[in-house]
Design a protein around this motif. Sequence first.
Motif, PDB file in Angstrom:
ATOM      1  N   SER A  83       1.108  -1.013  -0.325  1.00 26.22           N
ATOM      2  CA  SER A  83      -0.176  -0.155  -0.380  1.00 26.22           C
ATOM      3  C   SER A  83       0.638   1.518   0.417  1.00 26.22           C
ATOM      4  N   ARG A  84       1.977   1.163   0.682  1.00 26.51           N
ATOM      5  CA  ARG A  84       3.150   2.106   0.760  1.00 26.51           C
ATOM      6  C   ARG A  84       4.019   2.324  -0.706  1.00 26.51           C
ATOM      7  N   MET A  85       4.126   1.453  -1.901  1.00 26.48           N
ATOM      8  CA  MET A  85       5.087   1.497  -2.879  1.00 26.48           C
ATOM      9  C   MET A  85       4.585   2.516  -3.620  1.00 26.48           C
ATOM     10  N   GLN A  86       5.252   2.756  -4.860  1.00 25.79           N
ATOM     11  CA  GLN A  86       5.065   3.570  -5.519  1.00 25.79           C
ATOM     12  C   GLN A  86       5.120   3.182  -7.162  1.00 25.79           C
ATOM     13  N   VAL A  87       4.824   3.695  -7.847  1.00 28.44           N
ATOM     14  CA  VAL A  87       5.758   3.917  -9.604  1.00 28.44           C
ATOM     15  C   VAL A  87       6.719   5.309  -9.430  1.00 28.44           C
ATOM     16  N   GLY A  90      31.866  -3.695 -10.314  1.00 32.12           N
ATOM     17  CA  GLY A  90      32.302  -2.157  -9.597  1.00 32.12           C
ATOM     18  C   GLY A  90      31.377  -1.245 -10.219  1.00 32.12           C
ATOM     19  N   ARG A  91      30.383  -1.920 -10.605  1.00 35.67           N
ATOM     20  CA  ARG A  91      29.345  -0.992 -11.684  1.00 35.67           C
ATOM     21  C   ARG A  91      28.040  -0.816 -11.225  1.00 35.67           C
ATOM     22  N   THR A  92      28.234   0.979 -11.251  1.00 32.13           N
ATOM     23  CA  THR A  92      26.296   1.397 -10.300  1.00 32.13           C
ATOM     24  C   THR A  92      25.636   1.109 -11.214  1.00 32.13           C
ATOM     25  N   LEU A  93      24.197  -0.016 -10.660  1.00 29.32           N
ATOM     26  CA  LEU A  93      22.938  -0.116 -11.394  1.00 29.32           C
ATOM     27  C   LEU A  93      22.124   0.982 -10.577  1.00 29.32           C
ATOM     28  N   GLU A  94      20.748   1.345 -11.271  1.00 32.41           N
ATOM     29  CA  GLU A  94      20.022   1.829 -10.382  1.00 32.41           C
ATOM     30  C   GLU A  94      18.567   1.581 -10.893  1.00 32.41           C
ATOM     31  N   ALA A  95      18.191   1.247  -9.377  1.00 29.07           N
ATOM     32  CA  ALA A  95      16.286   0.161 -10.366  1.00 29.07           C
ATOM     33  C   ALA A  95      15.284   1.255  -9.664  1.00 29.07           C
ATOM     34  N   ARG A  96      14.355   0.400 -10.663  1.00 30.77           N
ATOM     35  CA  ARG A  96      12.808   1.883 -10.186  1.00 30.77           C
ATOM     36  C   ARG A  96      11.302   0.671 -10.675  1.00 30.77           C
ATOM     37  N   ILE A  97      11.071   1.033  -9.397  1.00 35.20           N
ATOM     38  CA  ILE A  97       9.575   0.441  -9.808  1.00 35.20           C
ATOM     39  C   ILE A  97       8.719   1.132 -11.152  1.00 35.20           C
ATOM     40  N   VAL A  98       8.403   0.445 -12.265  1.00 42.44           N
ATOM     41  CA  VAL A  98       7.738   1.065 -12.881  1.00 42.44           C
ATOM     42  C   VAL A  98       6.065   0.070 -13.400  1.00 42.44           C
ATOM     43  N   ARG A  99       5.706  -0.762 -12.585  1.00 40.02           N
ATOM     44  CA  ARG A  99       4.431  -0.752 -12.937  1.00 40.02           C
ATOM     45  C   ARG A  99       4.022  -1.637 -11.134  1.00 40.02           C
ATOM     46  N   LEU A 100       3.009  -1.375 -11.175  1.00 42.96           N
ATOM     47  CA  LEU A 100       2.318  -2.018  -9.488  1.00 42.96           C
ATOM     48  C   LEU A 100       0.812  -2.796  -9.936  1.00 42.96           C
ATOM     49  N   ALA A 101       0.841  -3.416 -10.054  1.00 44.56           N
ATOM     50  CA  ALA A 101      -0.424  -4.587 -10.499  1.00 44.56           C
ATOM     51  C   ALA A 101      -1.368  -4.989 -10.048  1.00 44.56           C
ATOM     52  N   GLU A 102      -2.565  -4.866  -8.771  1.00 47.54           N
ATOM     53  CA  GLU A 102      -3.505  -5.670  -8.088  1.00 47.54           C
ATOM     54  C   GLU A 102      -3.578  -6.871  -9.034  1.00 47.54           C
ATOM     55  N   VAL A 103      -2.714  -7.880  -9.218  1.00 44.22           N
ATOM     56  CA  VAL A 103      -3.179  -8.718  -9.997  1.00 44.22           C
ATOM     57  C   VAL A 103      -3.328 -10.401  -9.310  1.00 44.22           C
ATOM     58  N   ARG A 104      -4.172 -11.170  -9.772  1.00 40.84           N
ATOM     59  CA  ARG A 104      -3.878 -12.706  -9.149  1.00 40.84           C
ATOM     60  C   ARG A 104      -2.701 -13.201  -8.737  1.00 40.84           C
TER      61      ARG A 104
END
Length: 126
Positions: free
Chosen positions: A46-50, A96-110
């Motif tokens: 409930s707190r996570m966001q795209v 040693g490479r820096t990588l970034e990540a982020r949420i791109v989709r949240l779906a309330e699916v089964r």
Amino acid sequence: MSRRLLLLCMVWVWAPPLCAQVAAHILLQDSPLAGFQYHADKALWSRMQVGDALTLVREPDNPHDARAVRVEWQGHKIGYVPRRENADVARFMDGGRTLEARIVRLAEVREPWLRVRFEILIPLQP
């Protein structure tokens, strides 16, 4: 007129360069989050966001997968980069490479493996 020109020149000299304000990335991959149903609870959902930033943590000593990469949201373990897609991510991180990540989709699916989709980016240095 010369006062205005002097003022414009001063602003131009002290203004930060435009390239410093633009962040460029290469998309390494876009993946579903593996194991979300085992590592995150409804309170986190409930707190996570795209657009939320994610942290990638390499787990070379993981007993199930030597290339394991844990995914965290605000310090909470929420799953893993899928095993079939983690080879390049692990190799970059081990190098040693820096990588970034982020949420791109949240779906309330089964299906729990389709609930969270995230992307991994390689930041480009100007």
